[in-house]
Design an enzyme around this catalytic site. Structure first.
Site, PDB file in Angstrom:
ATOM      1  CG  HIS A 209      -0.338   0.210   2.530  1.00 41.72           C
ATOM      2  ND1 HIS A 209       0.276  -0.807   3.196  1.00 41.72           N
ATOM      3  CD2 HIS A 209      -0.223   1.298   3.317  1.00 41.72           C
ATOM      4  CE1 HIS A 209       0.740  -0.357   4.348  1.00 41.72           C
ATOM      5  NE2 HIS A 209       0.470   0.925   4.450  1.00 41.72           N
TER       6      HIS A 209
HETATM    7  N1  UDP Z   1      -3.974  -5.940   8.853  1.00 48.58           N
HETATM    8  C1  UDP Z   1      -5.261  -6.467   8.955  1.00 48.58           C
HETATM    9  N2  UDP Z   1      -5.893  -6.878   7.806  1.00 48.58           N
HETATM   10  C2  UDP Z   1      -5.319  -6.784   6.570  1.00 48.58           C
HETATM   11  C3  UDP Z   1      -4.011  -6.248   6.485  1.00 48.58           C
HETATM   12  C4  UDP Z   1      -3.371  -5.817   7.633  1.00 48.58           C
HETATM   13  O1  UDP Z   1      -5.806  -6.590  10.057  1.00 48.58           O
HETATM   14  O2  UDP Z   1      -5.953  -7.186   5.581  1.00 48.58           O
HETATM   15  C5  UDP Z   1      -3.307  -5.464  10.084  1.00 48.58           C
HETATM   16  C6  UDP Z   1      -1.955  -6.073  10.356  1.00 48.58           C
HETATM   17  O3  UDP Z   1      -2.059  -7.265  11.108  1.00 48.58           O
HETATM   18  C7  UDP Z   1      -1.259  -4.985  11.147  1.00 48.58           C
HETATM   19  C8  UDP Z   1      -1.847  -3.704  10.575  1.00 48.58           C
HETATM   20  O4  UDP Z   1      -3.055  -4.085   9.907  1.00 48.58           O
HETATM   21  O5  UDP Z   1      -1.600  -5.063  12.518  1.00 48.58           O
HETATM   22  C9  UDP Z   1      -0.873  -3.041   9.623  1.00 48.58           C
HETATM   23  O6  UDP Z   1      -1.499  -1.997   9.014  1.00 48.58           O
HETATM   24  P1  UDP Z   1      -0.916  -1.311   7.690  1.00 48.58           P
HETATM   25  O7  UDP Z   1      -0.092  -2.289   6.930  1.00 48.58           O
HETATM   26  O8  UDP Z   1      -2.086  -0.693   7.016  1.00 48.58           O
HETATM   27  O9  UDP Z   1      -0.071  -0.119   8.274  1.00 48.58           O
HETATM   28  P2  UDP Z   1       1.461   0.118   8.605  1.00 48.58           P
HETATM   29  O10 UDP Z   1       1.818  -0.813   9.707  1.00 48.58           O
HETATM   30  O11 UDP Z   1       2.245  -0.093   7.362  1.00 48.58           O
HETATM   31  O12 UDP Z   1       1.498   1.548   9.053  1.00 48.58           O
END
Ligand code: UDP
Length: 361
Positions: A209
């Site tokens: 993403h």
């Molecule tokens: N996650 C979720 N469902 C999904 C994809 C990710 O629950 O389909 C959770 C994942 O386990 C983690 C969080 O979302 O806890 C990560 O979010 P994201 O990748 O959007 O953000 P980042 O960590 O990159 O800021």
């Protein structure tokens, strides 16, 4: 002590859940601590927001500012205007922000301008990559905060270098891992598991993403084609982020082993991760969860603000050049991926430590 908790986007909900539960536990023990939960509305789709409140037992927010959509500046401005009204109507002793999303930064600025103390949970981490909106959010928030709760010694060091005094830095561990530890016994097999006839450790989970990977059609097409073509025909499950979905369907990618699903709930997603052969991602939080679950993680980024997931954990940064994907997958399929260990204090008790410290402030 009254605390206003801010949550705006998916990773925030996962980090705020254990803090709410630790505050509720302290209340049950008769401690003097109250909270107000403010949802900025940055993520508003059911499967990017409400699902997490339901699954992780987070109480309904006391206020929802409804600030979804728009450009970075439009969203920052909308959250600031709405949160200024909210905080003026409901003053508090402390505003607590988590992570690095737009809401984290916008609410920190508003709170400080209203002379309210700010606490940043997951402070001090740095990718040093200012093309990432999250890095700007982290830097601004850490310029303003009064108290810093950190996940790693590297984060402590970054804050010291920025001139933050030692008494304001609290190395407490990782609230995201509190949520993982509290819920791993109740992960839920998603319907897709049986529908796609997935077998344990015989499939890949992919999430993408970040603007650097998904905003340019050719780049995204190349990355995905390299992945689908080099996983030895194993299925790839791709819960697609709304940002990526906007461009993906026009790319004309058709691979029999690529299975696109809607974003999953937390319990379903982490079930999939736990049983996967590996994860290919550009997420930050997921590299922490794979480290704790011991699942190999291939990160399509040139840098990380979470270096301990590589130096201690199972994560490997391979950059965003599609040519780096095949060699990494060869190491994986040869069974030579590093094993990894769990970073200090990522033990499931971080939120309790934070609340104990806040009660002394
Ligand atoms: N996650 C979720 N469902 C999904 C994809 C990710 O629950 O389909 C959770 C994942 O386990 C983690 C969080 O979302 O806890 C990560 O979010 P994201 O990748 O959007 O953000 P980042 O960590 O990159 O800021």
């Amino acid at each position: 002590m009254h605390i206003t908790l801010i949550a705006g986007a998916r990773p925030n909900f996962i980090k705020i859940a254990p803090l709410v539960h630790a505050i509720q536990k302290a209340q049950a023990e008769g401690k003097d601590i109250q909270y107000r939960l403010v949802h900025t509305g940055q993520h508003y789709d059911k499967n990017m927001s409400d699902t997490f409140f339901e699954e992780l037992n987070i109480p309904m927010p006391d206020a929802n500012l409804g600030c979804g959509g728009g450009t970075q500046a439009e969203q920052t401005a909308a959250i600031m205007i709405a949160f200024e009204k909210e905080l003026t109507a409901h003053p508090t002793d402390l505003v607590l922000v988590v992570g690095d999303v737009t809401s984290t930064m916008a609410c920190s600025i508003v709170a400080k301008k209203l002379n309210t103390r700010v606490t940043h949970v997951e402070a001090g981490i740095r990718s040093w990559d200012l093309t990432m909106p999250e890095e700007i959010n982290r830097m601004v928030t850490d310029c303003l905060a009064d108290f810093y709760f950190t996940t790693s010694e590297v984060a402590n060091e970054n804050l010291r270098h920025a001139g933050v005094s030692e008494d304001r830095i609290h190395f407490v561990g990782n609230v995201m891992i509190d949520t993982l530890r509290a819920n791993e016994h109740r992960f839920v097999k998603p319907d897709a598991f049986d529908e796609l006839k997935l077998q344990e450790k015989r499939y890949i989970v992919m999430t993408l993403h970040r603007p650097a990977n998904v905003d340019e059609a050719d780049k995204l097409r190349n990355l995905v084609n390299q992945i689908t073509g080099n996983v030895e025909n194993e299925p790839i499950v791709f819960p697609i982020h709304p940002r990526t979905a906007r461009i993906f369907h026009d790319l004309g990618i058709h691979a029999d082993n690529l299975h696109i699903v809607d974003p999953l709930g937390y319990l379903e997603f982490n079930y999939l991760v736990k049983h996967a052969r590996a994860v290919v991602t550009d997420s930050g939080g997921i590299t922490e969860e794979t480290t704790v679950m011991g699942v190999p993680c291939i990160t399509l980024r040139d840098n990380t603000e979470r270096p301990e997931t590589c130096t201690i954990g199972t994560n490997e940064l391979i950059g965003t050049n599609p040519n780096n994907i095949a060699p990494a997958l060869r190491i994986l399929y040869a069974g030579q991926w590093k094993k990894g260990a769990i970073p200090p204090l990522w033990d499931g008790h971080t939120a309790e430590r934070i609340v104990d410290i806040l009660l002394q402030k």
